[in-house]
Motif scaffolding. Structure first.
Motif, PDB file in Angstrom:
ATOM      1  N   VAL A   1      10.354 -26.728   5.316  1.00 39.91           N
ATOM      2  CA  VAL A   1      10.707 -26.257   3.974  1.00 39.91           C
ATOM      3  C   VAL A   1      10.430 -24.764   3.894  1.00 39.91           C
ATOM      4  N   ARG A   2      11.397 -24.018   3.387  1.00 38.20           N
ATOM      5  CA  ARG A   2      11.247 -22.571   3.222  1.00 38.20           C
ATOM      6  C   ARG A   2      10.914 -22.260   1.771  1.00 38.20           C
ATOM      7  N   ASP A   3       9.946 -21.374   1.583  1.00 32.33           N
ATOM      8  CA  ASP A   3       9.500 -21.035   0.237  1.00 32.33           C
ATOM      9  C   ASP A   3       9.072 -19.571   0.219  1.00 32.33           C
ATOM     10  N   LEU A   4       8.899 -19.043  -0.965  1.00 31.37           N
ATOM     11  CA  LEU A   4       8.466 -17.658  -1.140  1.00 31.37           C
ATOM     12  C   LEU A   4       7.228 -17.646  -2.019  1.00 31.37           C
ATOM     13  N   VAL A   5       6.176 -16.960  -1.549  1.00 28.43           N
ATOM     14  CA  VAL A   5       4.916 -16.879  -2.275  1.00 28.43           C
ATOM     15  C   VAL A   5       4.647 -15.409  -2.594  1.00 28.43           C
ATOM     16  N   MET A   6       4.535 -15.098  -3.880  1.00 31.32           N
ATOM     17  CA  MET A   6       4.170 -13.749  -4.313  1.00 31.32           C
ATOM     18  C   MET A   6       2.756 -13.804  -4.877  1.00 31.32           C
ATOM     19  N   ARG A   7       1.855 -13.072  -4.237  1.00 31.71           N
ATOM     20  CA  ARG A   7       0.454 -13.115  -4.622  1.00 31.71           C
ATOM     21  C   ARG A   7      -0.084 -11.698  -4.731  1.00 31.71           C
ATOM     22  N   VAL A   8      -0.767 -11.424  -5.820  1.00 29.32           N
ATOM     23  CA  VAL A   8      -1.364 -10.110  -6.032  1.00 29.32           C
ATOM     24  C   VAL A   8      -2.751 -10.098  -5.399  1.00 29.32           C
ATOM     25  N   GLU A   9      -3.019  -9.091  -4.603  1.00 27.11           N
ATOM     26  CA  GLU A   9      -4.323  -8.936  -3.962  1.00 27.11           C
ATOM     27  C   GLU A   9      -4.969  -7.637  -4.426  1.00 27.11           C
ATOM     28  N   VAL A  10      -6.216  -7.742  -4.852  1.00 27.69           N
ATOM     29  CA  VAL A  10      -7.013  -6.567  -5.213  1.00 27.69           C
ATOM     30  C   VAL A  10      -8.186  -6.527  -4.236  1.00 27.69           C
ATOM     31  N   VAL A  11      -8.124  -5.632  -3.273  1.00 25.11           N
ATOM     32  CA  VAL A  11      -9.093  -5.573  -2.174  1.00 25.11           C
ATOM     33  C   VAL A  11     -10.055  -4.414  -2.418  1.00 25.11           C
TER      34      VAL A  11
ATOM     35  N   LEU B   1      11.145  -2.292 -12.666  1.00 31.12           N
ATOM     36  CA  LEU B   1      10.121  -2.457 -11.635  1.00 31.12           C
ATOM     37  C   LEU B   1       8.730  -2.489 -12.263  1.00 31.12           C
ATOM     38  N   THR B   2       8.480  -1.568 -13.190  1.00 30.41           N
ATOM     39  CA  THR B   2       7.174  -1.523 -13.849  1.00 30.41           C
ATOM     40  C   THR B   2       6.908  -2.811 -14.613  1.00 30.41           C
ATOM     41  N   THR B   3       7.908  -3.296 -15.341  1.00 30.25           N
ATOM     42  CA  THR B   3       7.741  -4.539 -16.099  1.00 30.25           C
ATOM     43  C   THR B   3       7.492  -5.721 -15.171  1.00 30.25           C
ATOM     44  N   LEU B   4       8.231  -5.791 -14.073  1.00 27.35           N
ATOM     45  CA  LEU B   4       8.062  -6.893 -13.120  1.00 27.35           C
ATOM     46  C   LEU B   4       6.664  -6.899 -12.524  1.00 27.35           C
ATOM     47  N   LEU B   5       6.184  -5.732 -12.090  1.00 26.32           N
ATOM     48  CA  LEU B   5       4.863  -5.667 -11.464  1.00 26.32           C
ATOM     49  C   LEU B   5       3.759  -6.009 -12.460  1.00 26.32           C
ATOM     50  N   ASN B   6       3.883  -5.533 -13.687  1.00 27.10           N
ATOM     51  CA  ASN B   6       2.878  -5.876 -14.696  1.00 27.10           C
ATOM     52  C   ASN B   6       2.901  -7.363 -15.033  1.00 27.10           C
ATOM     53  N   ASP B   7       4.090  -7.971 -15.007  1.00 31.94           N
ATOM     54  CA  ASP B   7       4.191  -9.404 -15.315  1.00 31.94           C
ATOM     55  C   ASP B   7       3.517 -10.264 -14.250  1.00 31.94           C
ATOM     56  N   VAL B   8       3.587  -9.835 -12.975  1.00 35.76           N
ATOM     57  CA  VAL B   8       2.975 -10.641 -11.913  1.00 35.76           C
ATOM     58  C   VAL B   8       1.506 -10.306 -11.715  1.00 35.76           C
ATOM     59  N   GLY B   9       0.971  -9.324 -12.472  1.00 31.30           N
ATOM     60  CA  GLY B   9      -0.457  -9.062 -12.416  1.00 31.30           C
ATOM     61  C   GLY B   9      -0.867  -7.739 -11.813  1.00 31.30           C
ATOM     62  N   VAL B  10       0.083  -6.872 -11.480  1.00 28.95           N
ATOM     63  CA  VAL B  10      -0.245  -5.554 -10.926  1.00 28.95           C
ATOM     64  C   VAL B  10      -0.279  -4.547 -12.072  1.00 28.95           C
ATOM     65  N   GLU B  11      -1.431  -3.965 -12.318  1.00 32.51           N
ATOM     66  CA  GLU B  11      -1.554  -2.966 -13.377  1.00 32.51           C
ATOM     67  C   GLU B  11      -1.106  -1.614 -12.830  1.00 32.51           C
TER      68      GLU B  11
END
Length: 239
Positions: A142-152, A201-211
């Protein structure tokens, strides 16, 4: 000048020879006048077409001049230049019109070519009645796409040399303004290939959790692009 009234065509069977001649003559005159009017309308239509084409050319020239003035104003104000990316041609690629002289290649059917790149494996248990025998597994990829925000948090080592100099471990390559290189690649890909605006782009990134701010997104697209150009050239050279 009074307009001559012609006899009704429905009553042609009851008309005399003279009346029939008058009817035919009148119809011919009307047809001639209609032809003259059609020719005049055709000439007027062609004139309007020529004027429209000239206006289109003038509009294109004004757009080019306007963009040149915008670039000059940006240069005088020391603003960042426009991103050095051309449109991806998505409209042409998704158009229903076939390219002249080229046939659409037949779609190949069969197993996918990425089955050897499995990144994870999970065993799914089945609910079976008592006394059942285990017969192995039936695999399904099964093919899937995972978008995860990382704060390192990078804990950079600090050392003081015998000479009194301080050495701090460098950040990973591509880090800019507290943002990693993968995030920047994502913005460049969506903007260049997907034609996504900086606001979206700014709206998309803020929606997924990237400030992130719109100004920072613009910096991603306009500043310090030499490394990405070199990477793109290397990929193109490697084929």
């Amino acid at each position: 000048m009074t307009k001559r009234r012609l006899p009704m065509i429905e009553h042609a069977d009851t008309l005399s020879l003279k009346a029939l001649r008058e009817l035919v003559t009148g119809l011919v005159e009307r047809a001639d006048r209609a032809d003259i009017r059609i020719e005049a309308l055709g000439a007027e239509n062609q004139k309007l077409r020529d004027e429209n084409a000239q206006l289109r050319i003038e509009n294109t020239r004004l757009k080019v001049d306007n963009q040149l003035l915008r670039d000059e104003i940006a240069r005088l104000k020391n603003l960042p230049p426009r991103p050095p990316f051309r449109p991806s041609g998505m409209e042409q690629a998704t158009s229903d019109k076939a390219v002249a002289g080229k046939e659409k290649p037949a779609r190949r059917r069969g197993p996918k070519g990425d089955t050897g790149k499995v990144t994870g494996e999970e065993v799914l248990p089945a609910s079976v009645p008592p006394g059942s025998r285990f017969k192995g597994y039936k695999d399904c990829v099964v093919r899937d796409l995972v978008m995860r925000v990382e704060v390192v948090r990078y804990r950079r080592e600090c050392w003081v040399t015998p000479d009194g100099d301080t050495i701090i471990a460098p950040l990973p390559a591509g880090t800019q303004g507290g943002f990693g290189s993968n995030l920047r690649r994502f913005c460049l890909m969506l903007h260049a290939h997907g034609q996504v605006t900086t606001q979206r782009l700014t709206t998309l990134l803020n929606d997924v959790g990237v400030e992130i701010s719109k100004r920072q997104v613009i910096r991603f697209l306009t500043e310090r692009l030499d490394g990405f150009h070199a990477e793109d050239a290397a990929v193109l050279h490697a084929g």
